[in-house]
Design an enzyme around this catalytic site. Structure first.
Site, mmCIF file in Angstrom:
data_model
loop_
_atom_site.group_PDB
_atom_site.id
_atom_site.type_symbol
_atom_site.label_atom_id
_atom_site.label_comp_id
_atom_site.label_asym_id
_atom_site.label_seq_id
_atom_site.Cartn_x
_atom_site.Cartn_y
_atom_site.Cartn_z
ATOM 1 N N ASP A 304 38.507 31.001 46.400
ATOM 2 C CA ASP A 304 38.123 31.749 45.440
ATOM 3 C C ASP A 304 39.844 31.938 44.478
ATOM 4 O OD1 ASP A 304 36.980 32.582 42.868
ATOM 5 O OD2 ASP A 304 36.656 33.633 44.051
ATOM 6 N N CYS A 344 38.806 28.966 38.557
ATOM 7 C CA CYS A 344 39.056 29.975 37.019
ATOM 8 C C CYS A 344 39.928 29.974 36.096
ATOM 9 C CB CYS A 344 38.862 31.847 37.732
ATOM 10 S SG CYS A 344 40.110 32.034 38.611
HETATM 11 N N1 SAH Z 1 36.173 35.619 45.701
HETATM 12 C C1 SAH Z 1 36.105 37.056 44.656
HETATM 13 C C2 SAH Z 1 37.890 37.304 43.583
HETATM 14 C C3 SAH Z 1 38.742 36.551 43.833
HETATM 15 S S1 SAH Z 1 39.996 36.838 42.749
HETATM 16 C C4 SAH Z 1 34.760 37.716 44.742
HETATM 17 O O1 SAH Z 1 33.974 36.941 44.647
HETATM 18 O O2 SAH Z 1 34.860 38.729 44.422
HETATM 19 C C5 SAH Z 1 41.013 36.335 43.837
HETATM 20 C C6 SAH Z 1 41.800 37.318 44.796
HETATM 21 O O3 SAH Z 1 43.219 36.344 44.735
HETATM 22 C C7 SAH Z 1 42.607 38.272 44.280
HETATM 23 O O4 SAH Z 1 41.822 39.504 45.140
HETATM 24 C C8 SAH Z 1 43.525 38.655 44.792
HETATM 25 O O5 SAH Z 1 44.180 39.601 45.598
HETATM 26 C C9 SAH Z 1 44.107 37.656 45.574
HETATM 27 N N2 SAH Z 1 45.373 36.678 46.356
HETATM 28 C C10 SAH Z 1 45.889 36.060 44.895
HETATM 29 N N3 SAH Z 1 47.101 35.241 45.490
HETATM 30 C C11 SAH Z 1 46.712 35.406 46.853
HETATM 31 C C12 SAH Z 1 48.019 34.825 47.178
HETATM 32 N N4 SAH Z 1 48.681 34.118 46.715
HETATM 33 N N5 SAH Z 1 47.177 34.920 48.495
HETATM 34 C C13 SAH Z 1 45.673 35.263 48.986
HETATM 35 N N6 SAH Z 1 45.276 36.236 48.527
HETATM 36 C C14 SAH Z 1 45.451 36.337 47.181
#
Ligand code: SAH
Length: 400
Positions: A304, A344
């Site tokens: 996600d 998304c």
């Molecule tokens: N699955 C979560 C929402 C994810 S939002 C839920 O259901 O609540 C996207 C997330 O990706 C954010 O928390 C952000 O910190 C993280 N993120 C962004 N870039 C990233 C990367 N390169 N590696 C790991 N996490 C990352």
């Protein structure tokens, strides 16, 4: 009559008029032939080049989206607009009563999806949060009407305004701090599908929790067992749901702050969650590469990531990002296991996304079946005619 009470006429191109006829509500600056001198956030009448009325819109002096249609009728006064907003808020609240279950946290107003373009309102148990994305709803009289109406409709006393600094800057609105605008509470707990979460309206990303994934958490859990990996876990939405049914869950995110809340959420659900969750602060691209190289296997993987493509302009690198994550994940799913994979980005269509998933499947040498094509939860309505309201793709795949 004062200057501000004169309803200006904005003349738009035939191309933009055709878009509105098809149900869209946006008119780009390049399609506005004459804005009639409308001010920031003003209510305007939208007319075609021949002067025919197409409806009423709110104007932005800063955005590329210069007009957002709010009605196909002529609204002639500020009171007309406020009455319309009240009616739309009522409609939005009633819709949630019909389609939302198993939760006390949901999006109450989803901007264009609820025909209130540029306005987001969320309910988190006993707290309401709102976010203003356009000049129109920042006008004090309209803000007050919005806040008092939703308080009345929901019976929620506490209201917090959540500020997205970048959006306010783009809209040329004065900077504000996120703050309580009614009542006295800005943190609470809420639950969805029987899992509890902490909520602090004055921190966190976006408007707090990712409410749009609520139904997908439950759907993923239906197919989960054994060992699961939740990639980009944020505050543990998928991980906590999976930990109810799996023997072991690993969750990773790049944000330490998000993982700290996730761990507290785990404690809050200790009675429900049967397996301990391992929270890992890491970059998804690096960690998936390491895990795939070292031959790790899972019965379910959830991907996600954040919106890689903010617009069509950066579609190509976004598609490479999706391809890489999905390829590595598919290699790590045990035969007979599942991959729950999300995008998304509005700019990535469902067709684009399925295409990239197929490329990943071919490169991974796996046969992959589509179990479910899912989208954002029903409290984020997709309005026909406004394709941008359909942004979340959540595809559940069986990896043979
Ligand atoms: N699955 C979560 C929402 C994810 S939002 C839920 O259901 O609540 C996207 C997330 O990706 C954010 O928390 C952000 O910190 C993280 N993120 C962004 N870039 C990233 C990367 N390169 N590696 C790991 N996490 C990352």
């Amino acid at each position: 009559m004062s200057e501000s009470s004169v309803i200006r006429k904005a003349v738009i191109s035939d191309r933009a008029a055709a878009r509105l006829r098809n149900g869209h509500v946006w008119v780009y600056a390049s399609d506005v032939l004459n804005d009639g001198g409308a001010g920031a956030g003003a209510l305007v009448h939208v007319v075609n080049a021949k002067g025919k009325l197409l409806g009423s819109a709110v104007h932005s002096s800063a955005s590329q989206i210069k007009l957002r249609l709010v009605s196909k009728e002529a609204l002639n006064t500020e009171d007309d607009l406020i009455n319309l907003v009240r009616e739309r808020l009522r409609e939005a609240v009633n819709y949630r009563k019909q389609v939302v279950g198993d939760t006390d946290a949901y999006r109450l107003v989803f901007s264009e999806g609820d025909r209130l373009p540029g306005l987001i309102i969320d309910q988190y148990n006993d707290i309401l949060t709102f976010q203003v994305l356009t000049q129109a709803w920042d006008r004090p009289q309209r803000r007050d009407a919005i806040v008092s109406t939703v308080r009345g409709l929901t019976g929620s006393e506490h209201v917090v305004e959540r500020v997205d600094e970048r959006i306010r800057e783009l809209e040329q609105l004065p900077q504000l701090e996120s703050q309580i605008v009614a009542g006295n509470k800005s943190s609470t707990t809420f639950s969805m599908n029987g899992i509890r979460f902490l909520y602090d309206a004055q921190s966190g990303q976006k408007t707090g929790a990712f409410l749009d994934q609520r139904e997908n958490y439950a759907a993923a859990a239906q197919f989960a067992r054994g060992e699961a990996l939740d990639v980009c876990s944020y505050q543990g939405g998928f991980a906590l749901h999976l930990a109810r049914v799996c023997d072991h869950v690993t969750a990773l995110d790049i944000s330490r702050e998000a993982l700290e809340v996730a761990e507290q959420n785990e404690k809050l659900n200790s009675a429900q969650v049967r397996s301990e969750i391992e929270w890992i602060e890491a970059n998804a691209f690096d960690l998936l590469r390491d895990y795939a190289d070292s031959g790790r296997q899972y019965d379910m993987i959830v991907l996600d990531p954040p919106a890689f493509a903010k617009s069509k302009k950066n579609l190509a690198p976004a598609m490479r990002g999706y391809k890489e994550l999905n390829l590595r994940a598919m290699k790590m799913v045990r035969p007979g296991g599942f991959l729950v994979t999300c995008s998304c980005s509005f700019a990535v269509s469902e067709e684009d996304f399925l295409g990239v998933l197929n490329e990943a499947a071919q490169d991974a040498h796996r046969a992959v079946k589509v179990v479910e094509k899912r989208t954002q939860a029903k409290d984020h309505p997709i309005l026909l005619g406004v394709p941008e309201t359909y942004y979340l793709k959540c595809i559940i795949l069986a990896v043979v």
